[in-house]
Design an enzyme around this catalytic site. Structure first.
Site, PDB file in Angstrom:
ATOM      1  CG  HIS A 102       6.091   7.694  -1.149  1.00 39.57           C
ATOM      2  ND1 HIS A 102       6.742   8.031   0.015  1.00 39.57           N
ATOM      3  CD2 HIS A 102       4.810   7.417  -0.789  1.00 39.57           C
ATOM      4  CE1 HIS A 102       5.890   7.948   1.036  1.00 39.57           C
ATOM      5  NE2 HIS A 102       4.706   7.603   0.568  1.00 39.57           N
ATOM      6  CG  HIS A 104       0.491   6.941  -2.402  1.00 41.26           C
ATOM      7  ND1 HIS A 104       0.499   5.783  -1.670  1.00 41.26           N
ATOM      8  CD2 HIS A 104       1.037   7.898  -1.611  1.00 41.26           C
ATOM      9  CE1 HIS A 104       1.018   6.023  -0.470  1.00 41.26           C
ATOM     10  NE2 HIS A 104       1.355   7.298  -0.405  1.00 41.26           N
TER      11      HIS A 104
HETATM   12  P1  5GP Z   1       2.788   7.329   3.013  1.00 42.61           P
HETATM   13  O1  5GP Z   1       1.908   7.115   4.233  1.00 42.61           O
HETATM   14  O2  5GP Z   1       4.217   7.584   3.451  1.00 42.61           O
HETATM   15  O3  5GP Z   1       2.265   8.331   2.054  1.00 42.61           O
HETATM   16  O4  5GP Z   1       2.765   5.966   2.207  1.00 42.61           O
HETATM   17  C1  5GP Z   1       3.578   4.885   2.486  1.00 42.61           C
HETATM   18  C2  5GP Z   1       3.024   3.704   1.741  1.00 42.61           C
HETATM   19  O5  5GP Z   1       3.995   2.672   1.797  1.00 42.61           O
HETATM   20  C3  5GP Z   1       1.725   3.112   2.338  1.00 42.61           C
HETATM   21  O6  5GP Z   1       0.708   3.142   1.355  1.00 42.61           O
HETATM   22  C4  5GP Z   1       2.114   1.699   2.744  1.00 42.61           C
HETATM   23  O7  5GP Z   1       1.090   0.782   2.470  1.00 42.61           O
HETATM   24  C5  5GP Z   1       3.352   1.427   1.908  1.00 42.61           C
HETATM   25  N1  5GP Z   1       4.324   0.532   2.514  1.00 42.61           N
HETATM   26  C6  5GP Z   1       4.740   0.514   3.814  1.00 42.61           C
HETATM   27  N2  5GP Z   1       5.688  -0.422   3.994  1.00 42.61           N
HETATM   28  C7  5GP Z   1       5.896  -0.992   2.784  1.00 42.61           C
HETATM   29  C8  5GP Z   1       6.778  -2.038   2.329  1.00 42.61           C
HETATM   30  O8  5GP Z   1       7.553  -2.618   3.074  1.00 42.61           O
HETATM   31  N3  5GP Z   1       6.711  -2.356   1.011  1.00 42.61           N
HETATM   32  C9  5GP Z   1       5.839  -1.746   0.153  1.00 42.61           C
HETATM   33  N4  5GP Z   1       5.860  -2.155  -1.117  1.00 42.61           N
HETATM   34  N5  5GP Z   1       4.998  -0.769   0.541  1.00 42.61           N
HETATM   35  C10 5GP Z   1       5.032  -0.396   1.843  1.00 42.61           C
END
Ligand code: 5GP
Length: 141
Positions: A102, A104
């Site tokens: 993903h 951001h």
């Molecule tokens: P990563 O750490 O993998 O780069 O980012 C994962 C993102 O997913 C984090 O910013 C976190 O806040 C978001 N996130 C985690 N669980 C959920 C969820 O259940 N729904 C949504 N919409 N975002 C989530």
């Protein structure tokens, strides 16, 4: 490592848990982050199952970037900011917490971003919904 189809974004893609969606097409889905690091923090995921950018097919990567560009343009306008940060973490070692690739989209400055913990605090769901409506309105123009 094998893709974990029980990760939270895979469940969102299957409609097993809800999300505040702002955009969807055949290859990608964009929705609001529930623990925002900035007002209007939006995520763009691929429908192709891949843990990191290195696991993604070139075609899925191209569709993904196309959506990131389209949604980022709408986020920038909706949030009334002059700039935004794109963040994309690959692997636990880099801080990736959800093992589905993903981007951001963070309508903020890099300096402000660095002062806010990543995925640490639940956002105000009503406020997030309000930002989503603004972003969708820009995408509809
Ligand atoms: P990563 O750490 O993998 O780069 O980012 C994962 C993102 O997913 C984090 O910013 C976190 O806040 C978001 N996130 C985690 N669980 C959920 C969820 O259940 N729904 C949504 N919409 N975002 C989530």
């Amino acid at each position: 490592m094998a893709y974990d189809s029980n990760n939270i974004f895979a469940k969102i893609l299957r409609g097993e848990i809800p999300c505040t969606k702002v955009y969807e097409d055949e290859h990608t889905l964009a929705f609001m982050d529930i623990m925002p690091q900035a007002e209007g923090h939006t995520l763009v995921i691929t429908k192709e199952h891949a843990e990191t950018i290195l696991d993604l097919s070139p075609a899925a990567a191209a569709a993904w970037i196309h959506t990131v560009q389209k949604v980022a343009k709408a986020v920038k306008k909706a949030m009334g900011v002059d700039g935004f940060v794109l963040m994309q973490l690959n692997g636990v070692a880099a801080g990736q917490s959800v093992p589905h690739v993903h981007f951001h989209i963070l309508p903020t400055s890099l300096g402000t971003l660095m002062t806010r913990a990543h995925g640490a605090q639940m956002g105000d769901l009503q406020q997030i919904q309000g930002y989503a409506e603004k972003i969708k309105a820009e995408l509809a123009k």
